[in-house]
Design a protein around this motif. Sequence first.
Motif, PDB file in Angstrom:
ATOM      1  N   THR A 162      88.812 -83.183 -11.510  1.00 41.78           N
ATOM      2  CA  THR A 162      89.430 -83.970 -10.434  1.00 41.78           C
ATOM      3  C   THR A 162      90.809 -83.415 -10.108  1.00 41.78           C
ATOM      4  N   TYR A 163      91.042 -83.202  -8.814  1.00 48.84           N
ATOM      5  CA  TYR A 163      92.326 -82.705  -8.322  1.00 48.84           C
ATOM      6  C   TYR A 163      92.882 -83.716  -7.316  1.00 48.84           C
ATOM      7  N   VAL A 164      94.167 -84.017  -7.431  1.00 48.27           N
ATOM      8  CA  VAL A 164      94.848 -84.849  -6.441  1.00 48.27           C
ATOM      9  C   VAL A 164      95.927 -84.007  -5.776  1.00 48.27           C
ATOM     10  N   ARG A 165      95.793 -83.852  -4.468  1.00 49.18           N
ATOM     11  CA  ARG A 165      96.847 -83.188  -3.687  1.00 49.18           C
ATOM     12  C   ARG A 165      97.793 -84.287  -3.247  1.00 49.18           C
ATOM     13  N   TYR A 166      98.896 -84.404  -3.971  1.00 55.70           N
ATOM     14  CA  TYR A 166      99.809 -85.531  -3.814  1.00 55.70           C
ATOM     15  C   TYR A 166     100.931 -85.175  -2.853  1.00 55.70           C
ATOM     16  N   THR A 167     101.211 -86.078  -1.915  1.00 59.69           N
ATOM     17  CA  THR A 167     102.314 -85.883  -0.986  1.00 59.69           C
ATOM     18  C   THR A 167     102.939 -87.230  -0.662  1.00 59.69           C
ATOM     19  N   THR A 168     104.226 -87.229  -0.416  1.00 53.23           N
ATOM     20  CA  THR A 168     104.910 -88.461  -0.009  1.00 53.23           C
ATOM     21  C   THR A 168     104.991 -88.568   1.508  1.00 53.23           C
ATOM     22  N   VAL A 169     104.554 -87.506   2.205  1.00 52.57           N
ATOM     23  CA  VAL A 169     104.535 -87.499   3.670  1.00 52.57           C
ATOM     24  C   VAL A 169     103.098 -87.262   4.121  1.00 52.57           C
ATOM     25  N   GLY A 170     102.536 -88.163   4.911  1.00 57.43           N
ATOM     26  CA  GLY A 170     101.147 -88.017   5.327  1.00 57.43           C
ATOM     27  C   GLY A 170     100.203 -88.521   4.252  1.00 57.43           C
ATOM     28  N   GLU A 171      98.977 -88.004   4.268  1.00 58.80           N
ATOM     29  CA  GLU A 171      97.934 -88.509   3.378  1.00 58.80           C
ATOM     30  C   GLU A 171      97.762 -87.614   2.157  1.00 58.80           C
ATOM     31  N   THR A 175      92.890 -92.419  12.100  1.00 60.84           N
ATOM     32  CA  THR A 175      93.399 -91.049  12.011  1.00 60.84           C
ATOM     33  C   THR A 175      93.264 -90.518  10.593  1.00 60.84           C
ATOM     34  N   ALA A 176      93.611 -91.363   9.606  1.00 63.87           N
ATOM     35  CA  ALA A 176      93.540 -90.935   8.209  1.00 63.87           C
ATOM     36  C   ALA A 176      92.104 -90.624   7.798  1.00 63.87           C
ATOM     37  N   ALA A 177      91.143 -91.468   8.219  1.00 64.07           N
ATOM     38  CA  ALA A 177      89.742 -91.240   7.857  1.00 64.07           C
ATOM     39  C   ALA A 177      89.230 -89.939   8.458  1.00 64.07           C
ATOM     40  N   GLY A 178      89.541 -89.715   9.731  1.00 64.76           N
ATOM     41  CA  GLY A 178      89.108 -88.479  10.377  1.00 64.76           C
ATOM     42  C   GLY A 178      89.775 -87.257   9.781  1.00 64.76           C
ATOM     43  N   ASN A 179      91.092 -87.350   9.535  1.00 68.05           N
ATOM     44  CA  ASN A 179      91.821 -86.207   8.983  1.00 68.05           C
ATOM     45  C   ASN A 179      91.364 -85.870   7.570  1.00 68.05           C
ATOM     46  N   THR A 180      91.114 -86.907   6.761  1.00 68.83           N
ATOM     47  CA  THR A 180      90.655 -86.672   5.390  1.00 68.83           C
ATOM     48  C   THR A 180      89.323 -85.939   5.391  1.00 68.83           C
ATOM     49  N   THR A 181      88.427 -86.343   6.280  1.00 64.02           N
ATOM     50  CA  THR A 181      87.112 -85.693   6.367  1.00 64.02           C
ATOM     51  C   THR A 181      87.248 -84.262   6.866  1.00 64.02           C
ATOM     52  N   THR A 182      88.061 -84.069   7.896  1.00 63.52           N
ATOM     53  CA  THR A 182      88.255 -82.721   8.448  1.00 63.52           C
ATOM     54  C   THR A 182      88.873 -81.791   7.408  1.00 63.52           C
ATOM     55  N   ARG A 183      89.853 -82.303   6.652  1.00 67.03           N
ATOM     56  CA  ARG A 183      90.492 -81.471   5.622  1.00 67.03           C
ATOM     57  C   ARG A 183      89.494 -81.126   4.521  1.00 67.03           C
TER      58      ARG A 183
END
Length: 561
Positions: A272-281, A311-319
């Motif tokens: 399991t990998y978490v790409r963690y950011t405080t800006v965006g998702e 936006t978050a759901a679409g962006n998460t899927t696209t990424r």
Amino acid sequence: MAELEEKVVMTPKSKTANSTTLVIERKAVEPEASDKIHVAGGDHTGIIINKEKNYENGVTEPCHAQLEFYVYLVSAATGTHSREARALRFWFKPNMTPHERPYEAQAFFRELVSPQDFPKDYVGYIKKIMKLMQHKYNQLKLLEVELRQEGAGAPLPAYIEDSVVNQTPLISEQRVLDMIENAYPNPLTVDDFVTAGKWSKTEVKDALESLEEKGLTRAMSEGVYVRQHSVDTQVVKQMPTLCSSRQPSIAVITALYCEKQAVDAMMDNQETYVRYTTVGESNVYTLGTIGNHRVVTTKLPSVGRTREAMTAAGNTTTRLLGIFQKVEYVFLVGVGGGVPHYTDYERHVRLGDVVVSSPAPDLPDKYVYIFCEKAEKNAKGGWDYEVKPYKPADFLLQDIAARLSNSKAIWDAYVNEGLDRLRGVPGRWEAPEGATDRLCVEIGEGAFIEVSHPSPQGDQVDRAGSGLRVHLSPVAGGRAVSGSGEARAAFAAHARALAYDCELDAVLDSVIGNRKDCFVSIRGISDYRDGTRGKAWQPHAALAAAAVMKGIIAAMPPPTD
């Protein structure tokens, strides 16, 4: 001699100390009024009340459809509730096919209990039955109506007005954990909890510290917390590059934390990998294997109709699909709301069942998911819809599900395997008690009636206790129709849907936009809305959906590289 016109005749059949049974039938008669026969006139012409008692209806064959529901009567004197059972048994004319009968009985019942004019008393109830039979349901030959007093009984506690549910609750560790899990993999600050829950900073910090001690949350920085997914989760700024042999060909997208836990329990060799950011998702990816297939799972940070959530759901899927470019198959796996059938056991969907998004066999357009953006009543009394329909270019996953749908032993084995792997993981993964599966219909003004689940009729096989039930049908979404009430049932019938989800159209927009030809939505039924209300059933329903997912993946052709 002129043919006699059919009348609707009501006759008492039997009466006991706590029950009354009436027969209402369609007859070609021309009776004369007497002290025992009342022939109605005016607006009620065509209705006859026969006061003769101990009448036998003369029908020897079993009823064609039946249902029973319960109303809760309030004593004006004491304010106490008593429960009354009301049963309906239907016989139709010979020209109505056995396939059509349950649909007609269900339509009759829905109109009888419509919130627009639900009968408030005994006389109004019988009168509405007779008028419906007289003016609309002309294929209904005979209806047996039973009313039975069952003594004191409290109405359903689960159906409380949303305004009450949404009042600020007292803080608890579970409520704080629920918020963290819903946001995962995004972190939440102490201020986020204070704003959303209207709680004090001290209360929030105490709850977070306790959850961290239990290994359920993790402080990413001062005052910033995230769900601790597993002890070996790797926090990264970018996903590491994977060699070709480790690239997944299957992506699984979940919306709730318990859904991801259930899906991950079906995989081996997890990372399991978490790409963690405080800006965006932030993003979470769990890589693993199911049989010969490499799989990646993710969880959406939020779902719903807000611009941010879409936006978050679409962006998460696209990424996801951009990082893992060898993905060919996409699974949307999680909970959903069932569409019950009150008179047909085979078509009825219950809590704990699973619906696999598949085209309706009797519709020309082979859509597997239909999102309703708008629903309006039209001048003819029907509904007009604005929809976004979706169908895969390749129905491989649906075809496999259809082939396996009678092999329930496969699903059950994977459910049991998941239960073993989830032992010790917080959440009730076993199925709750059957008594918690209570089926209700809204009748207006915040009131509900409770309906009995249909029983097998004729040659239908009783599957109670025989394992997981899997249904194949379109899945629907959209809050314009997914709430309780007339619109929900009408749109489900229009789309042939047996389940509603929590609005995942933005995910499918991205899947299709990224030219993925094979996709399927698998919904474990946790309530009779959209899956978001039935907290008690969510973990088990998610596990059931994940088990069906694993069965389909295990039956897929092996990868070519």
